[in-house]
Design a protein around this motif. Structure first.
Motif, mmCIF file in Angstrom:
data_model
loop_
_atom_site.group_PDB
_atom_site.id
_atom_site.type_symbol
_atom_site.label_atom_id
_atom_site.label_comp_id
_atom_site.label_asym_id
_atom_site.label_seq_id
_atom_site.Cartn_x
_atom_site.Cartn_y
_atom_site.Cartn_z
ATOM 1 N N GLY A 192 0.916 -1.118 0.144
ATOM 2 C CA GLY A 192 0.055 -0.148 -0.053
ATOM 3 C C GLY A 192 0.858 1.367 0.026
ATOM 4 O O GLY A 192 1.964 1.315 0.324
ATOM 5 N N MET A 193 0.239 2.407 -0.638
ATOM 6 C CA MET A 193 1.020 3.610 -0.278
ATOM 7 C C MET A 193 1.117 3.933 1.020
ATOM 8 O O MET A 193 0.378 3.849 1.773
ATOM 9 C CB MET A 193 0.236 4.629 -1.157
ATOM 10 C CG MET A 193 0.935 5.936 -1.341
ATOM 11 S SD MET A 193 1.997 5.827 -2.566
ATOM 12 C CE MET A 193 1.165 5.758 -4.144
ATOM 13 N N PRO A 194 2.524 4.392 1.474
ATOM 14 C CA PRO A 194 2.867 4.685 2.777
ATOM 15 C C PRO A 194 1.830 5.826 3.280
ATOM 16 O O PRO A 194 1.547 6.695 2.795
ATOM 17 C CB PRO A 194 4.310 5.116 2.869
ATOM 18 C CG PRO A 194 4.846 4.403 1.621
ATOM 19 C CD PRO A 194 3.586 4.423 0.574
ATOM 20 N N TYR A 195 1.660 5.715 4.729
ATOM 21 C CA TYR A 195 0.872 6.659 5.282
ATOM 22 C C TYR A 195 1.935 7.669 6.042
ATOM 23 O O TYR A 195 3.210 7.310 6.386
ATOM 24 C CB TYR A 195 0.213 6.289 6.575
ATOM 25 C CG TYR A 195 -1.169 5.221 6.226
ATOM 26 C CD1 TYR A 195 -1.797 5.524 4.966
ATOM 27 C CD2 TYR A 195 -1.478 4.191 6.993
ATOM 28 C CE1 TYR A 195 -2.902 4.694 4.707
ATOM 29 C CE2 TYR A 195 -2.240 3.342 6.870
ATOM 30 C CZ TYR A 195 -3.067 3.586 5.534
ATOM 31 O OH TYR A 195 -4.089 2.602 5.211
ATOM 32 N N ALA A 196 1.765 9.136 5.661
ATOM 33 C CA ALA A 196 2.662 10.022 6.100
ATOM 34 C C ALA A 196 2.092 10.582 7.478
ATOM 35 O O ALA A 196 0.799 11.115 7.645
ATOM 36 C CB ALA A 196 2.979 11.215 4.984
ATOM 37 N N TRP A 197 2.699 10.362 8.520
ATOM 38 C CA TRP A 197 2.495 11.222 9.837
ATOM 39 C C TRP A 197 3.444 12.163 10.397
ATOM 40 O O TRP A 197 4.526 12.284 9.963
ATOM 41 C CB TRP A 197 2.624 9.821 10.886
ATOM 42 C CG TRP A 197 1.433 8.650 11.133
ATOM 43 C CD1 TRP A 197 1.322 7.636 10.256
ATOM 44 C CD2 TRP A 197 0.465 8.642 11.850
ATOM 45 N NE1 TRP A 197 0.399 6.688 10.861
ATOM 46 C CE2 TRP A 197 -0.312 7.586 11.811
ATOM 47 C CE3 TRP A 197 -0.144 9.755 12.862
ATOM 48 C CZ2 TRP A 197 -1.470 7.466 12.456
ATOM 49 C CZ3 TRP A 197 -1.196 9.650 13.561
ATOM 50 C CH2 TRP A 197 -2.013 8.211 13.384
ATOM 51 N N PHE A 198 2.932 12.899 11.165
ATOM 52 C CA PHE A 198 3.470 13.687 12.104
ATOM 53 C C PHE A 198 2.768 13.999 13.391
ATOM 54 O O PHE A 198 1.576 14.420 13.391
ATOM 55 C CB PHE A 198 3.766 15.092 11.300
ATOM 56 C CG PHE A 198 4.570 16.012 12.019
ATOM 57 C CD1 PHE A 198 5.962 15.793 11.966
ATOM 58 C CD2 PHE A 198 4.257 17.217 12.624
ATOM 59 C CE1 PHE A 198 7.053 16.647 12.351
ATOM 60 C CE2 PHE A 198 5.314 18.119 13.242
ATOM 61 C CZ PHE A 198 6.495 17.730 13.121
ATOM 62 N N VAL A 199 3.680 14.147 14.439
ATOM 63 C CA VAL A 199 3.035 14.132 15.902
ATOM 64 C C VAL A 199 3.999 15.647 16.552
ATOM 65 O O VAL A 199 4.893 15.412 16.160
ATOM 66 C CB VAL A 199 2.795 13.276 16.799
ATOM 67 C CG1 VAL A 199 2.106 12.176 16.110
ATOM 68 C CG2 VAL A 199 4.219 12.501 16.946
ATOM 69 N N SER A 200 3.198 16.430 16.965
ATOM 70 C CA SER A 200 3.842 17.341 17.554
ATOM 71 C C SER A 200 3.309 18.236 18.597
ATOM 72 O O SER A 200 1.883 18.058 19.112
ATOM 73 C CB SER A 200 4.032 18.585 16.164
ATOM 74 O OG SER A 200 2.909 19.079 15.927
ATOM 75 N N TRP A 201 3.829 19.209 19.369
ATOM 76 C CA TRP A 201 3.356 20.263 20.108
ATOM 77 C C TRP A 201 4.258 21.636 19.973
ATOM 78 O O TRP A 201 5.071 21.589 19.414
ATOM 79 C CB TRP A 201 3.533 19.613 21.737
ATOM 80 C CG TRP A 201 4.897 19.201 21.963
ATOM 81 C CD1 TRP A 201 5.520 18.205 21.907
ATOM 82 C CD2 TRP A 201 6.156 20.199 22.323
ATOM 83 N NE1 TRP A 201 7.000 18.180 22.328
ATOM 84 C CE2 TRP A 201 7.218 19.589 22.600
ATOM 85 C CE3 TRP A 201 6.064 21.519 22.626
ATOM 86 C CZ2 TRP A 201 8.209 20.147 22.844
ATOM 87 C CZ3 TRP A 201 7.384 22.237 22.827
ATOM 88 C CH2 TRP A 201 8.436 21.545 23.137
ATOM 89 N N ALA A 202 3.413 22.551 20.488
ATOM 90 C CA ALA A 202 3.761 24.037 20.409
ATOM 91 C C ALA A 202 3.426 24.988 21.671
ATOM 92 O O ALA A 202 2.349 24.651 22.325
ATOM 93 C CB ALA A 202 3.049 24.629 19.183
ATOM 94 N N SER A 205 0.896 24.913 24.345
ATOM 95 C CA SER A 205 -0.754 25.072 24.445
ATOM 96 C C SER A 205 -1.607 24.020 23.474
ATOM 97 O O SER A 205 -2.754 23.979 23.678
ATOM 98 C CB SER A 205 -1.048 26.540 23.681
ATOM 99 O OG SER A 205 -0.348 27.499 24.426
ATOM 100 N N VAL A 206 -0.723 23.410 22.598
ATOM 101 C CA VAL A 206 -1.490 22.431 21.784
ATOM 102 C C VAL A 206 -0.630 21.498 21.495
ATOM 103 O O VAL A 206 0.569 21.310 21.224
ATOM 104 C CB VAL A 206 -1.853 23.086 20.580
ATOM 105 C CG1 VAL A 206 -0.676 23.852 19.896
ATOM 106 C CG2 VAL A 206 -2.604 22.312 19.331
ATOM 107 N N ALA A 207 -1.064 20.146 21.217
ATOM 108 C CA ALA A 207 -0.536 19.015 20.607
ATOM 109 C C ALA A 207 -1.247 18.439 19.434
ATOM 110 O O ALA A 207 -2.416 18.407 19.499
ATOM 111 C CB ALA A 207 -0.400 17.898 21.685
ATOM 112 N N VAL A 208 -0.623 18.062 18.377
ATOM 113 C CA VAL A 208 -1.270 17.644 17.069
ATOM 114 C C VAL A 208 -0.795 16.384 16.572
ATOM 115 O O VAL A 208 0.383 16.024 16.772
ATOM 116 C CB VAL A 208 -1.123 18.897 16.205
ATOM 117 C CG1 VAL A 208 -1.841 18.516 14.628
ATOM 118 C CG2 VAL A 208 -1.608 20.138 16.373
ATOM 119 N N ALA A 209 -1.853 15.628 16.042
ATOM 120 C CA ALA A 209 -1.373 14.534 15.097
ATOM 121 C C ALA A 209 -1.839 14.735 13.734
ATOM 122 O O ALA A 209 -3.082 14.921 13.642
ATOM 123 C CB ALA A 209 -1.881 13.220 15.918
#
Length: 492
Positions: A429-439, A448-452
């Motif tokens: 399958g086409m690979p999934y692109a992920w990013f997890v972060s906070w700022a 103040s925020v965490a994102v996936a």
């Protein structure tokens, strides 16, 4: 004559008693049976005889009610339907309710006993109160930034406030407009047929109801387990990791996309996202401690609701050592929702504490008085506070020097972790692109925020797909929106 009148009166009294008993039998004893009868339209007519309460985002209703002047009088309407559909769901006279429309149906429809000033009288008269309102935790700017970032793509975004668990954005793409489903005519049936036949499954909430292999973003969990267990004590010490790494008990050799991973330190391996180092670390930590850490972050929790149920993120508890190595880099049977991975990033940002995420700030009566508030949410310690401090430093280096540079925000502290997850038979399958972060904003004491973010169908060639290139810019836009909203907030 008097005797005949007395007998007639007694007989009439018996008839009256019989009528009252029969009425009680029909209205009380047999009421549930009549309510369940498909031929009985009274419950539906009663349900839709009043406007439905609203769902609010940023103080503004994103739902409404339209008077159709028909038997089922009031029909649901939606403002910015596709933008908020992964949160509101739909309320249809034909197909029922989903997501918040379902989880908060009692308040919105007016059937919640707490809305009635005299509940017992309402039970006797079978009357329904006017619908209350549901105030969400969403940040409108963050929701729009996530929606815009995923335009034309397939994927999802979840953003939470680390210190509280408030969900700031929940977006799934492609989305849909719930409005055409609201009525009970042929147009609603056609819309339903079209949406359910769509191969892209626009009605699926990918942010909370779909799990994916998290790939290298799971290395945050593995790093936390290794530091907590004392397997790694020095971030800069060599890890004695070969490149390639032969999975224990097999002849399968695990390789890296990056160079320089042989015997890399945890700091370097985290920045370069070395599979070999983290696979070996997972094996050294062991199944018991890896499972315990994953569980502390929220994996294998089947009871999470926000208030609608969230799909269970999984870390397999019956692994051999080779399978454990693959699971420790977010592959094999490891699966996670974007909301779960936002919780992972939030735990790092919040000193190792995981706050249960929630979407409803409060519910109110039609006049605006508070019916119920969110209250305190459950909290778990996913890692030692000292481990969280070290992971924050590692995640900042990913953004400042590594694969997550496209998430950097001027004037803010940003930490992140990229991921590219293989899936499908033989990883076809086409690979999934992920990013997890906070700022963390310049004037903020804590993040103040965490994102996936996960992108299912990145536009690049297969070899060029990456979390840093495809998902990080979307996360950056969401984090910027939240930080700007905080700056504009009164008293900030």
């Amino acid at each position: 004559m008097t005797r005949h009148i007395r007998h007639a009166g007694f007989f009439c009294a018996l008839l009256l008693v019989a009528l009252l008993v029969n009425a009680a039998r029909v209205q009380v004893v047999q009421a549930p049976e009549y309510d369940r009868n498909p031929a009985n339209r009274r419950p539906d007519i009663t349900r839709y005889e009043r406007p439905r309460g609203d769902i609010l985002v940023g103080g503004r209703p994103v739902t409404g009610s339209k008077d159709t002047r028909e038997h089922l009088r009031y029909e649901r309407t939606y403002a910015d339907g596709p933008l908020y559909a992964p949160v509101t769901g739909f309320a249809s006279q034909l197909y029922g309710t989903t997501l918040l429309e379902n989880a908060e149906d009692g308040v919105l429809s007016g059937s919640d006993p707490m809305l009635a000033p005299f509940p017992l009288w309402n039970d006797f008269t079978r009357a329904r109160s006017s619908g209350g309102h549901v105030v969400t935790t969403l940040d409108p700017a963050a929701q729009r930034a996530a929606f815009k970032g995923l335009a034309g793509l397939k994927g999802a975004v979840a953003a939470v406030e680390p210190a509280t668990g408030r969900i700031l954005a929940l977006v799934s793409a492609p989305s849909y407009d719930p409005q055409p489903l609201s009525g009970n005519g042929t147009a609603a049936a056609r819309a339903w047929a079209r949406l359910t036949a769509d191969e892209d499954r626009p009605m699926l909430n990918r942010a909370a109801r779909q799990t994916y292999p998290p790939g290298s973003t799971f290395k945050v969990v593995t790093a936390a387990a290794a530091l907590d267990a004392g397997v790694v004590t020095d971030l800069d010490a060599p890890t004695d990791s070969p490149d390639p790494y032969t999975l224990p008990g097999t002849r399968t050799r695990l390789k890296n996309a990056a160079r320089g991973c042989a015997d890399a330190s945890l700091r370097k391996a985290f920045t370069l996202s070395c599979n070999t180092v983290f696979a070996k670390l997972g094996v050294e930590v062991g199944l018991r401690d890896m499972t315990a850490t994953a569980h502390a972050f929220g994996f294998n929790n089947a009871d999470l609701a926000i208030p609608f149920p969230v799909a269970r993120s999984t870390f397999d508890t019956t692994l051999d050592r080779a399978q454990l190595a693959l699971s420790s880099i977010g592959q094999y049977n490891t699966r996670a929702t974007p909301l779960q991975m936002a919780m992972v990033a939030a735990a790092v940002a919040n000193g190792g504490q995981v706050r249960e995420p929630y979407l409803v700030e409060r519910t109110t009566r039609p006049g605006g008085s508070v019916l119920a508030t969110a209250g305190s949410r459950g909290v778990r310690q996913a890692m030692y506070p000292s481990t969280a401090v070290r992971l924050r430093a590692l995640m900042r280096e990913v953004v400042e020097e590594g694969t997550g540079r496209r998430a950097a925000i001027r004037g803010a502290k940003v930490g992140g972790k990229t991921g590219t997850a293989q899936h499908g038979l033989g990883n076809s399958g086409m690979p999934y692109a992920w990013f997890v972060s906070w700022a963390q904003g310049a004037r903020d004491l804590t993040p103040s925020v965490a994102v996936a973010v996960v992108v299912e169908d990145a536009e690049e060639e297969r070899r060029d797909i990456s979390g840093g290139g495809d998902a990080a810019p979307i996360a950056r836009a969401v984090m910027e929106a939240v930080l700007k909203s905080r700056d504009r907030a009164p008293g900030s």
